[in-house]
Design a protein around this motif. Structure first.
Motif, short mmCIF file in Angstrom:
data_model
loop_
_atom_site.label_atom_id
_atom_site.label_comp_id
_atom_site.label_asym_id
_atom_site.label_seq_id
_atom_site.Cartn_x
_atom_site.Cartn_y
_atom_site.Cartn_z
N GLN A 23 0.84 -1.18 0.00
CA GLN A 23 0.00 0.00 0.00
C GLN A 23 0.88 1.24 0.00
O GLN A 23 1.96 1.26 0.60
CB GLN A 23 -0.91 0.02 1.23
CG GLN A 23 -1.94 -1.10 1.22
CD GLN A 23 -2.97 -0.90 2.30
OE1 GLN A 23 -3.51 0.19 2.46
NE2 GLN A 23 -3.23 -1.95 3.05
N TYR A 24 0.39 2.29 -0.69
CA TYR A 24 1.19 3.50 -0.84
C TYR A 24 0.38 4.74 -0.48
O TYR A 24 -0.80 4.85 -0.83
CB TYR A 24 1.70 3.63 -2.28
CG TYR A 24 2.74 2.59 -2.63
CD1 TYR A 24 2.34 1.32 -3.06
CD2 TYR A 24 4.08 2.86 -2.50
CE1 TYR A 24 3.28 0.37 -3.38
CE2 TYR A 24 5.04 1.91 -2.82
CZ TYR A 24 4.63 0.65 -3.25
OH TYR A 24 5.56 -0.30 -3.55
N LYS A 25 1.02 5.62 0.23
CA LYS A 25 0.45 6.93 0.47
C LYS A 25 0.69 7.77 -0.78
O LYS A 25 1.79 7.76 -1.34
CB LYS A 25 1.12 7.56 1.68
CG LYS A 25 0.47 8.82 2.20
CD LYS A 25 1.21 9.37 3.43
CE LYS A 25 1.07 8.42 4.60
NZ LYS A 25 1.64 9.02 5.84
N VAL A 26 -0.33 8.51 -1.22
CA VAL A 26 -0.24 9.28 -2.46
C VAL A 26 -0.46 10.76 -2.16
O VAL A 26 -1.43 11.13 -1.50
CB VAL A 26 -1.29 8.81 -3.49
CG1 VAL A 26 -1.13 9.56 -4.80
CG2 VAL A 26 -1.19 7.31 -3.71
N LYS A 27 0.43 11.59 -2.67
CA LYS A 27 0.30 13.03 -2.51
C LYS A 27 0.40 13.70 -3.88
O LYS A 27 1.13 13.23 -4.77
CB LYS A 27 1.39 13.59 -1.60
CG LYS A 27 1.41 13.02 -0.19
CD LYS A 27 0.20 13.46 0.61
CE LYS A 27 0.32 12.97 2.06
NZ LYS A 27 -0.90 13.33 2.84
N THR A 28 -0.29 14.82 -4.02
CA THR A 28 -0.24 15.59 -5.26
C THR A 28 0.55 16.88 -5.05
O THR A 28 0.31 17.60 -4.08
CB THR A 28 -1.65 15.96 -5.75
OG1 THR A 28 -2.42 14.76 -5.93
CG2 THR A 28 -1.61 16.74 -7.05
N ILE A 29 1.48 17.14 -5.97
CA ILE A 29 2.20 18.41 -6.03
C ILE A 29 1.77 19.08 -7.33
O ILE A 29 1.81 18.45 -8.41
CB ILE A 29 3.72 18.22 -6.03
CG1 ILE A 29 4.16 17.34 -4.84
CG2 ILE A 29 4.44 19.56 -6.03
CD1 ILE A 29 3.84 17.91 -3.47
N ALA A 30 1.37 20.35 -7.29
CA ALA A 30 0.78 20.98 -8.47
C ALA A 30 1.32 22.39 -8.70
O ALA A 30 1.96 22.99 -7.83
CB ALA A 30 -0.74 21.02 -8.33
N PHE A 31 1.05 22.87 -9.90
CA PHE A 31 1.31 24.28 -10.22
C PHE A 31 0.16 24.80 -11.07
O PHE A 31 -0.32 24.10 -11.97
CB PHE A 31 2.62 24.48 -10.99
CG PHE A 31 2.81 25.92 -11.41
CD1 PHE A 31 3.31 26.84 -10.52
CD2 PHE A 31 2.41 26.34 -12.67
CE1 PHE A 31 3.42 28.18 -10.88
CE2 PHE A 31 2.52 27.67 -13.04
CZ PHE A 31 3.02 28.60 -12.14
N TYR A 32 -0.26 26.05 -10.81
CA TYR A 32 -1.38 26.64 -11.55
C TYR A 32 -1.16 28.14 -11.73
O TYR A 32 -0.98 28.87 -10.75
CB TYR A 32 -2.68 26.39 -10.78
CG TYR A 32 -3.96 26.61 -11.55
CD1 TYR A 32 -3.99 26.74 -12.93
CD2 TYR A 32 -5.18 26.67 -10.87
CE1 TYR A 32 -5.18 26.92 -13.63
CE2 TYR A 32 -6.38 26.85 -11.55
CZ TYR A 32 -6.37 26.98 -12.92
OH TYR A 32 -7.56 27.16 -13.61
N ASN A 33 -1.20 28.58 -12.98
CA ASN A 33 -1.22 30.01 -13.29
C ASN A 33 -2.67 30.47 -13.17
O ASN A 33 -3.53 30.05 -13.94
CB ASN A 33 -0.69 30.24 -14.72
CG ASN A 33 -0.69 31.71 -15.12
OD1 ASN A 33 -1.58 32.48 -14.78
ND2 ASN A 33 0.32 32.10 -15.89
N LEU A 34 -2.94 31.36 -12.21
CA LEU A 34 -4.32 31.74 -11.90
C LEU A 34 -4.87 32.86 -12.78
O LEU A 34 -5.99 33.32 -12.54
CB LEU A 34 -4.42 32.14 -10.43
CG LEU A 34 -3.99 31.07 -9.41
CD1 LEU A 34 -4.26 31.55 -7.98
CD2 LEU A 34 -4.71 29.75 -9.65
N GLU A 35 -4.15 33.28 -13.76
CA GLU A 35 -4.57 34.28 -14.74
C GLU A 35 -5.20 35.52 -14.11
O GLU A 35 -6.42 35.63 -13.96
CB GLU A 35 -5.56 33.70 -15.77
CG GLU A 35 -5.74 34.66 -16.95
CD GLU A 35 -7.04 34.47 -17.72
OE1 GLU A 35 -7.28 35.27 -18.63
OE2 GLU A 35 -7.80 33.54 -17.43
N ASN A 36 -4.36 36.47 -13.78
CA ASN A 36 -4.83 37.79 -13.36
C ASN A 36 -5.75 37.76 -12.14
O ASN A 36 -6.87 38.31 -12.19
CB ASN A 36 -5.53 38.50 -14.52
CG ASN A 36 -4.60 38.83 -15.66
OD1 ASN A 36 -3.48 39.26 -15.45
ND2 ASN A 36 -5.06 38.61 -16.89
#
Length: 361
Positions: A23-36
């Motif tokens: 079993q594995y613990k899963v994490k999300t790393i993200a990037f988002y340009n929020l446009e103005n």
């Protein structure tokens, strides 16, 4: 509560045995340009000229601002949820006016349950926009952060080009130390070739930060993430950062960029001058790969979050991001960029599994 996921890492012949699946613990790393993402305060600065909201009638600004926040929050809570069963643990952002808009964002009803912390510094950017980092306080503990100033000058006049600083944050994800360099590199204003040197300088500043982190720990887990205004195949990424397309070519103190292959496969995160590009990228250093045989979290998979509700359905820009501002008004859309994200996985020990099962009863 951490999500538990099953991955078939075992060989096919082993799958027939009665041994228990890991079993594995899963994490999300993200990037988002929020446009103005600007607020509705009249600060009497140059950023008011760049803010689509401030160009609208005063009576509609508050409503548009709240709709914009809702659009951003709606997307953020869904990024990576397919496997991690939650919003991102850490998300780099750009095109935000100040800390206030980030506070309004993380306190939005769609995000408040995740209890995001904020790392942010004001940049000298002429449009008045900054980068930032949001993180779940339950997942990530900040140990250090700093804003690295990008000093670039026009070759013709010697005058400084005021742009975004680069945010460097080091902390612990469930006790696993790692660093994030959040970027919004100089634009292609004036053309790609004319502006190329500015982005090469931005990449060089990234490399300086990476070298500094490696001087402290040669096996540092580092994420380079942001809107680079360059594709993964441009010199700033391939040459200055020496990012690698194939993970088997990555060695200690080198970088892997999964978005090089995605670009070759025809994917995009935005449309620039009628062409699809991947300006938004996440790169990782060697210790995050399986090949490094490191403990803790490791890179599993990279993605672009581009569901149909965020996408133009027809017309000239079919398949491209449904942006939030166009022709002087609010479209009801989201951003002119799709977010990018990676999954990290970490094997769960029997003790952690037992505790998780107990907590769920």
């Amino acid at each position: 509560m951490s999500a538990l996921c099953f991955f078939a890492f075992a060989k096919a012949s082993q799958a027939q045995t009665t041994s228990k699946a890991k079993q594995y613990k899963v994490k999300t790393i993200a990037f988002y340009n929020l446009e103005n993402l600007y607020d509705i305060e009249d600060d009497i600065t140059i950023d008011d000229e760049a803010s689509p909201i401030m160009e609208m009638a005063e009576g509609v600004r508050a409503e548009v601002y709240q709709k914009k926040l809702t659009s951003m929050a709606r997307v953020i809570r869904k990024i990576g949820a397919e496997k991690s069963q939650s919003a991102p643990s850490v998300i780099g952002i750009c095109e935000v006016e100040n800390r206030k808009v980030l506070e309004d964002l993380v306190n939005h009803p769609l995000l408040i349950e995740f209890d995001y912390g904020i790392e942010h510094y004001d940049s000298p950017d002429r449009r008045g926009i900054d980068t930032g980092l949001l993180y779940k306080k339950s997942d990530f503990k900040v140990l250090n952060s700093q804003s690295n100033e990008l000093l670039i000058y026009r070759a013709s006049t010697g005058k400084r080009i005021y742009t975004r600083d680069q945010l460097v944050v080091t902390g612990e994800l469930d006790g696993d130390k790692m660093s994030f360099i959040v970027n919004h590199w100089p634009s292609r204003s004036g053309g790609e070739q004319k502006s190329r040197a500015s982005r090469v300088s931005a990449a060089a500043l990234n490399q300086k930060a990476i070298d500094s982190l490696h001087s402290i720990d040669a096996m540092s887990k580092i994420f380079v993430l942001g809107d680079l205004n360059d594709d993964p195949t441009n010199d700033s990424v391939l040459v200055t950062l020496n990012a690698q397309k194939d993970r088997e070519d990555v060695r200690p103190q080198m970088i892997y960029n999964p978005y090089i292959q995605m670009l070759k496969d025809g994917y995009n995160t935005l449309a620039y001058r009628d062409a699809g590009n991947i300006f938004d990228q996440i790169m990782v250093t060697y210790p995050l790969l399986n090949e490094a045989n490191q403990s803790g979290y490791r890179y599993y998979q990279a993605n672009i979050y581009n569901p149909s509700f965020m996408t133009n359905k027809s017309g000239r820009y079919k398949g491209y991001p449904l942006r939030s501002f166009a022709d002087g008004g609010f479209t009801g859309g989201f951003s002119d960029h799709f977010p990018v994200y990676v999954y990290l996985v970490k094997e769960i020990t029997e003790a952690e599994e037992t505790k998780a099962t107990s907590d769920n009863k």
